[in-house]
Design an enzyme around this catalytic site. Sequence first.
Site, PDB file in Angstrom:
ATOM      1  N   LYS A  95       0.845  -1.207   0.000  1.00  0.00           N
ATOM      2  CA  LYS A  95       0.000   0.000   0.000  1.00  0.00           C
ATOM      3  C   LYS A  95       0.875   1.249   0.000  1.00  0.00           C
ATOM      4  CE  LYS A  95      -3.938  -2.255   2.204  1.00  0.00           C
ATOM      5  NZ  LYS A  95      -4.734  -2.517   3.412  1.00  0.00           N
ATOM      6  N   GLN A 134      -4.631  -0.914   9.704  1.00  0.00           N
ATOM      7  CA  GLN A 134      -4.624  -2.265   9.142  1.00  0.00           C
ATOM      8  C   GLN A 134      -5.231  -3.255  10.137  1.00  0.00           C
ATOM      9  OE1 GLN A 134      -3.774  -2.975   5.976  1.00  0.00           O
ATOM     10  NE2 GLN A 134      -4.121  -5.169   6.203  1.00  0.00           N
ATOM     11  N   ASP A 186     -11.124   3.406   4.241  1.00  0.00           N
ATOM     12  CA  ASP A 186     -11.523   2.000   4.240  1.00  0.00           C
ATOM     13  C   ASP A 186     -13.042   1.853   4.145  1.00  0.00           C
ATOM     14  OD1 ASP A 186      -9.635  -0.084   4.309  1.00  0.00           O
ATOM     15  OD2 ASP A 186      -9.016   0.442   6.350  1.00  0.00           O
TER      16      ASP A 186
HETATM   17  N1  GUN Z   1      -7.187  -6.298   6.488  1.00  0.00           N
HETATM   18  C1  GUN Z   1      -7.577  -7.051   5.418  1.00  0.00           C
HETATM   19  N2  GUN Z   1      -8.180  -6.287   4.488  1.00  0.00           N
HETATM   20  C2  GUN Z   1      -8.172  -5.028   4.965  1.00  0.00           C
HETATM   21  C3  GUN Z   1      -8.645  -3.781   4.444  1.00  0.00           C
HETATM   22  O1  GUN Z   1      -9.222  -3.698   3.343  1.00  0.00           O
HETATM   23  N3  GUN Z   1      -8.434  -2.699   5.247  1.00  0.00           N
HETATM   24  C4  GUN Z   1      -7.829  -2.784   6.459  1.00  0.00           C
HETATM   25  N4  GUN Z   1      -7.689  -1.659   7.159  1.00  0.00           N
HETATM   26  N5  GUN Z   1      -7.382  -3.919   6.968  1.00  0.00           N
HETATM   27  C5  GUN Z   1      -7.557  -5.034   6.222  1.00  0.00           C
END
Ligand code: GUN
Length: 303
Positions: free
Chosen positions: A59, A103, A126
């Site tokens: 990311k 995350q 998100d």
């Molecule tokens: N963990 C797995 N997928 C995601 C996501 O799309 N966003 C976040 N913040 N954590 C995750």
Amino acid sequence: MDSKMNDSKIIDGKILSSAIRKKIKKFGDELNKKTSKVPGLAVVLVGENPASRVYVKNKIEKTKEVGFNSIEHRLDHDVSEKQLLDLVDKLNEDKNVQGILVQLPLPKHINSDKVLDKIKPIKDVDGFHAQNVGKLWSGLNSLVPCTPLGCSIIIKSILPDLSGKHAVIIGRSNIVGKPMAALLLAMNATVTICHSRTKDLNSVCKEADILVAAVGIPEMVKANWIKKGAIIIDVGINRIEKNNKKILVGDVDYDECFDFCGKITPVPGGVGPMTIACLLLNTLLTAYTQFDEKAPDLSSFLE
Ligand code: GUN
């Protein structure tokens, strides 16, 4: 000819996401020329979960590639809930931060819902804040969770109108299953959500024109679950060992299902890269709002 050589069946998420990221960079550069501001994405990683570390690394790399500022916070596994909430508060007030991503999963001693709801809805790239979830289900403009948004873009690129189509989702998580259902409904599909307590799961899946698998069970979906010609979207990313080699596989048995489906996303290289592209898209869209500029239509990124 081996039918797996039939490339037209494979949905290449790397190509699609790369085109979207190029547009994001172009629009981001134009926004910068107009406002002298650069969108900033803050990513918070707690602990040492190996999969999370890889996702966060990717990311951050892609954030920098499109020319956005990346703000990184890595916290020890035993950070207190209060410390994490205080950090989110600080990022909420930071004018250089337009998007905040914490995350998941978080360590067990931290209440994830409390943390996610602390993020200002306008910075919630998100789309997990209750306010954004409510807006999504009400058909209002909102920040939409990245993975299902990426899946919906893939599906739209194949079938723009899902009227009369039956979409079946396996998995009812807040991250994928539920928001995916809202998006497919908005695209006029008839939607079924299945989960671990669903009876005759395979016969429900066999009814699907569009099948989205998001359960986290390696290669669970087999060839006899698939309606001929169905579009298969595989959200699973599972690390397994095969023939003494560690590999990534999805929730769908790709080799078995390939001959029966109309289209399929591979793992890796299908949904994964689209999730990141959509995170950057959400960051850019909310940056327009926070910089008091009019955001382009979503379709401008998909042309
Ligand atoms: N963990 C797995 N997928 C995601 C996501 O799309 N966003 C976040 N913040 N954590 C995750």
